[in-house]
Design a protein around this motif. Structure first.
Motif, mmCIF file in Angstrom:
data_model
loop_
_atom_site.group_PDB
_atom_site.id
_atom_site.type_symbol
_atom_site.label_atom_id
_atom_site.label_comp_id
_atom_site.label_asym_id
_atom_site.label_seq_id
_atom_site.Cartn_x
_atom_site.Cartn_y
_atom_site.Cartn_z
ATOM 1 N N LYS A 20 21.335 13.434 10.799
ATOM 2 C CA LYS A 20 21.353 14.333 11.958
ATOM 3 C C LYS A 20 21.321 15.803 11.562
ATOM 4 O O LYS A 20 20.769 16.627 12.288
ATOM 5 N N SER A 21 21.892 16.145 10.416
ATOM 6 C CA SER A 21 21.917 17.562 10.018
ATOM 7 C C SER A 21 20.550 18.044 9.547
ATOM 8 O O SER A 21 20.268 19.238 9.610
ATOM 9 N N LEU A 22 19.687 17.149 9.090
ATOM 10 C CA LEU A 22 18.346 17.527 8.643
ATOM 11 C C LEU A 22 17.280 17.284 9.710
ATOM 12 O O LEU A 22 16.176 17.798 9.597
ATOM 13 N N SER A 23 17.612 16.468 10.711
ATOM 14 C CA SER A 23 16.654 16.125 11.773
ATOM 15 C C SER A 23 16.766 17.112 12.931
ATOM 16 O O SER A 23 17.796 17.732 13.134
ATOM 17 N N ASP A 24 15.692 17.209 13.696
ATOM 18 C CA ASP A 24 15.719 17.982 14.937
ATOM 19 C C ASP A 24 16.489 17.185 15.987
ATOM 20 O O ASP A 24 16.488 15.953 15.964
ATOM 21 N N SER A 25 17.105 17.875 16.923
ATOM 22 C CA SER A 25 17.787 17.203 18.021
ATOM 23 C C SER A 25 16.755 16.457 18.869
ATOM 24 O O SER A 25 15.741 17.036 19.261
ATOM 25 N N PRO A 26 17.033 15.201 19.181
ATOM 26 C CA PRO A 26 16.086 14.435 19.999
ATOM 27 C C PRO A 26 16.269 14.655 21.509
ATOM 28 O O PRO A 26 15.523 14.106 22.304
ATOM 29 N N ASP A 27 17.237 15.469 21.919
ATOM 30 C CA ASP A 27 17.612 15.561 23.327
ATOM 31 C C ASP A 27 16.460 15.970 24.245
ATOM 32 O O ASP A 27 16.207 15.319 25.259
ATOM 33 N N ASP A 28 15.748 17.054 23.925
ATOM 34 C CA ASP A 28 14.654 17.508 24.794
ATOM 35 C C ASP A 28 13.542 16.474 24.883
ATOM 36 O O ASP A 28 12.974 16.252 25.958
ATOM 37 N N MET A 29 13.237 15.844 23.753
ATOM 38 C CA MET A 29 12.167 14.855 23.751
ATOM 39 C C MET A 29 12.571 13.628 24.568
ATOM 40 O O MET A 29 11.788 13.122 25.372
ATOM 41 N N LEU A 30 13.795 13.159 24.400
ATOM 42 C CA LEU A 30 14.255 12.011 25.177
ATOM 43 C C LEU A 30 14.297 12.335 26.668
ATOM 44 O O LEU A 30 13.964 11.498 27.501
ATOM 45 N N SER A 31 14.667 13.551 27.006
ATOM 46 C CA SER A 31 14.665 13.969 28.407
ATOM 47 C C SER A 31 13.253 13.911 28.988
ATOM 48 O O SER A 31 13.033 13.400 30.091
ATOM 49 N N ALA A 32 12.286 14.405 28.228
ATOM 50 C CA ALA A 32 10.883 14.371 28.670
ATOM 51 C C ALA A 32 10.357 12.938 28.791
ATOM 52 O O ALA A 32 9.412 12.686 29.531
ATOM 53 N N ALA A 42 25.004 9.551 24.472
ATOM 54 C CA ALA A 42 25.461 8.397 23.689
ATOM 55 C C ALA A 42 24.601 8.227 22.444
ATOM 56 O O ALA A 42 25.112 7.971 21.344
ATOM 57 N N MET A 43 23.281 8.395 22.608
ATOM 58 C CA MET A 43 22.387 8.267 21.458
ATOM 59 C C MET A 43 22.638 9.376 20.450
ATOM 60 O O MET A 43 22.535 9.160 19.245
ATOM 61 N N GLY A 44 22.945 10.573 20.933
ATOM 62 C CA GLY A 44 23.230 11.688 20.036
ATOM 63 C C GLY A 44 24.470 11.460 19.194
ATOM 64 O O GLY A 44 24.584 11.975 18.085
ATOM 65 N N ALA A 45 25.417 10.672 19.714
ATOM 66 C CA ALA A 45 26.648 10.385 18.982
ATOM 67 C C ALA A 45 26.508 9.169 18.068
ATOM 68 O O ALA A 45 27.323 8.976 17.161
ATOM 69 N N ALA A 46 25.500 8.362 18.289
ATOM 70 C CA ALA A 46 25.337 7.115 17.539
ATOM 71 C C ALA A 46 24.755 7.353 16.151
ATOM 72 O O ALA A 46 24.104 8.360 15.891
ATOM 73 N N THR A 47 24.991 6.386 15.277
ATOM 74 C CA THR A 47 24.369 6.353 13.962
ATOM 75 C C THR A 47 23.213 5.364 14.033
ATOM 76 O O THR A 47 23.392 4.232 14.484
ATOM 77 N N ILE A 48 22.038 5.803 13.598
ATOM 78 C CA ILE A 48 20.853 4.959 13.661
ATOM 79 C C ILE A 48 20.438 4.582 12.240
ATOM 80 O O ILE A 48 20.199 5.457 11.404
ATOM 81 N N THR A 49 20.368 3.279 12.000
ATOM 82 C CA THR A 49 19.967 2.752 10.695
ATOM 83 C C THR A 49 18.759 1.859 10.899
ATOM 84 O O THR A 49 18.714 1.063 11.834
#
Length: 184
Positions: A20-32, A42-49
């Motif tokens: 998450k620290s190296l990735s862009d925030s997915p929030d705007d894209m998920l909203s679109a 919830a997705m922003g708080a989750a760990t994705i593997t």
């Protein structure tokens, strides 16, 4: 953690976790893409593997099998990417009805400048994975994505670059960077 030298654009086998620290925030894209606020948080708080299995079938066609797990949730349905640029319909729990297709391409074939940035020497040499994903539902967005090994802060990482075109023609860009967790 950076990927070892044996992980290349031609061999993406392994287990990876979104950094998450190296990735862009997915929030705007998920909203679109029509994802509601509560799900986005919830997705922003989750760990994705994600576990990737990169192979070729008997005819030499490249395939990429993915199993993505979100912390606190059930594993997603396994996803298969066949690099033949044939459209496949897929119901995606988060987005609804979608069409996807994939292939390996030279970065010279990629139109969007953002999708061509920051790749490692082996990805430049062997090409990246180009993924097209389009929503067939009410939101009507589409993405072009490039996947491969990128250079991030001087380290080789599994990277996905995404260009989303929204239903109103808006363009959003996102870079997802993954830590290598080891062999699958």
């Amino acid at each position: 953690m950076a990927v070892p030298a044996n992980i290349t654009a031609l061999n993406l086998n392994g287990k990876f976790q979104m950094n998450k620290s190296l990735s862009d925030s997915p929030d705007d894209m998920l909203s679109a893409q029509g994802v509601g606020w509560i799900k986005r948080k919830a997705m922003g708080a989750a760990t994705i593997t994600v576990t990737l299995t990169h192979s070729k079938d008997a005819s030499g066609m490249e395939n990429l099998s993915l199993v993505q797990v979100v912390s606190g949730g059930d594993p997603a349905e396994p996803e298969e990417k066949v690099f033949d640029w044939v459209e496949r319909k897929k119901e995606i729990k988060l987005f609804g009805p979608c069409v996807t297709k994939s292939k390996r391409v030279s970065l010279d074939e990629v139109q969007e400048p953002f999708l061509k940035e920051g790749w490692s020497a082996d990805t430049l040499e062997h090409g990246c994975i180009l993924v097209h994903l389009a929503n067939e539902g009410k939101n009507g967005w589409k993405t072009e994505q490039t996947w491969g090994i990128g250079e991030v802060n001087g380290e080789r990482r599994h990277v996905r670059r995404i260009c989303l075109t929204g239903s109103k023609g808006e363009k959003l860009h996102n870079r997802i960077v993954y830590d290598y967790l080891g062999e699958k």
